[in-house]
Design a protein around this motif. Structure first.
Motif, PDB file in Angstrom:
ATOM      1  N   ASN A 152     -52.594 -39.861 -12.990  1.00 50.17           N
ATOM      2  CA  ASN A 152     -52.824 -39.860 -11.568  1.00 50.17           C
ATOM      3  C   ASN A 152     -51.854 -38.839 -10.806  1.00 50.17           C
ATOM      4  N   GLY A 156     -52.653 -35.345  -8.682  1.00 46.18           N
ATOM      5  CA  GLY A 156     -52.202 -34.923  -7.194  1.00 46.18           C
ATOM      6  C   GLY A 156     -51.533 -33.792  -7.478  1.00 46.18           C
ATOM      7  N   LYS A 166     -56.659 -33.980   0.898  1.00 44.76           N
ATOM      8  CA  LYS A 166     -57.169 -35.554   1.025  1.00 44.76           C
ATOM      9  C   LYS A 166     -57.173 -36.024  -0.384  1.00 44.76           C
ATOM     10  N   GLN A 167     -57.571 -35.286  -1.401  1.00 44.34           N
ATOM     11  CA  GLN A 167     -57.438 -35.776  -2.907  1.00 44.34           C
ATOM     12  C   GLN A 167     -55.951 -35.808  -3.378  1.00 44.34           C
ATOM     13  N   ASP A 169     -53.311 -36.466  -1.640  1.00 43.13           N
ATOM     14  CA  ASP A 169     -52.977 -37.883  -1.118  1.00 43.13           C
ATOM     15  C   ASP A 169     -53.527 -39.009  -1.815  1.00 43.13           C
ATOM     16  N   ALA A 170     -54.379 -39.186  -2.077  1.00 46.16           N
ATOM     17  CA  ALA A 170     -55.174 -40.352  -2.756  1.00 46.16           C
ATOM     18  C   ALA A 170     -54.500 -40.355  -4.182  1.00 46.16           C
ATOM     19  N   GLU A 173     -50.561 -41.219  -3.867  1.00 44.38           N
ATOM     20  CA  GLU A 173     -50.502 -42.322  -3.607  1.00 44.38           C
ATOM     21  C   GLU A 173     -50.778 -43.529  -4.353  1.00 44.38           C
ATOM     22  N   LYS A 174     -51.919 -43.327  -5.303  1.00 42.06           N
ATOM     23  CA  LYS A 174     -52.050 -44.325  -6.191  1.00 42.06           C
ATOM     24  C   LYS A 174     -50.985 -44.276  -7.566  1.00 42.06           C
TER      25      LYS A 174
END
Length: 280
Positions: A152, A156, A166-167, A169-170, A173-174
């Protein structure tokens, strides 16, 4: 490629041939020495030429990697990637790739992760990077495993380098959310890499305090594991962001990073740190 270096050495000696004589017109003497000692090679043309000179078939010296060896190889590859030794990692990984159809699910996950990581950091092939990192997540049997967290995290990095905020960040954050699950337990050393990558990302967005906070978590993981691996990079990243907020505090943080670089004999980081100090 895993090869039988001892067989090459035995055949060479039977022919009363020195390493220099075997290497002549094919490769360097040091290459022959490495092949005989380390039982690995990354150039098929060299191996073929050596076999021809010794009167051997390539199949005679090729060592088949058994499933029982795969886990150890994967751990070595993952560690080499963390040490930025990408070429050595690629050589070992070739042996794993040859038996991927025989691997268990968790081994497949790590193999895909390693292929994706090497593509991201070394080859830069977008389709290879994305396919393998997503496959790594697809084969995850435990969402909280270190490989799941790292995959993950690497996604990032990939999306951040492409400007897809946006991707990025996702996935960042995960990876943090999954890493946080290990709080209260013994946190693996490799998690420090996760926080370093995220700190760099937020630093690039000028979110300096956030970057510092993530550096602090990474440093604490290093100290928990009594590990110097990655500590200099974290200390440098922390100093960089501290200086963005406060020149004096940043200067002290840089001095600490410099001392760590000297202690660990990390000449590359030492040069970067001292160049930054001259600018202040």
């Amino acid at each position: 490629m895993q090869i039988n270096g001892q067989l090459i050495k035995k055949k060479r000696k039977q022919l009363n041939m020195t390493q220099n004589q075997l290497a002549k017109g094919i490769c360097k003497q040091a290459t022959i020495s490495n092949i005989e000692k380390k039982n690995t090679a990354n150039n098929m043309q060299i191996i073929t030429a050596i076999c021809n000179r010794l009167g051997l078939e390539v199949n005679d010296i090729t060592v088949t990697v058994h499933k029982s060896q795969v886990q150890g190889l994967l751990k070595k590859v993952t560690k080499l990637i963390r040490y930025y030794k990408y070429e050595e990692a690629e050589i070992l990984l070739k042996d794993v790739v040859e038996v991927m159809d025989e691997l268990e699910e968790h081994q497949l996950q790590e193999a895909y992760h390693c292929i994706g990581a090497l593509s991201l950091f070394r080859n830069g092939k977008d389709d290879v990077t994305l396919y393998n990192l997503y496959q790594s997540l697809e084969h995850a049997t435990n969402e909280g495993s270190i490989i799941t967290i790292l995959s993950n995290n690497l996604l990032g990095i990939y999306y951040a380098t492409k400007g897809f905020t946006k991707q990025a960040d996702a996935f960042f954050e995960k990876s943090v959310r999954l890493a946080e699950l290990s709080r209260g337990y013994e946190r693996e050393e490799a998690l420090s890499t996760v926080y370093y990558n995220i700190a760099k990302y937020y630093s690039s967005k000028n979110e300096y305090q956030k970057a510092i906070d993530y550096c602090d978590v990474g440093i604490s993981i290093c100290t928990e594991n009594m590990s110097l691996l990655g500590l200099v990079h974290l200390a440098y990243e922390r100093a960089f962001n501290c200086r963005a907020l406060n020149e004096e505090v940043g200067r002290e943080a840089y001095k600490f990073a410099e001392q760590l670089a000297e202690l660990t004999k990390n000449t590359e980081m030492l040069a970067i740190i001292r160049a930054d100090l001259k600018k202040s």
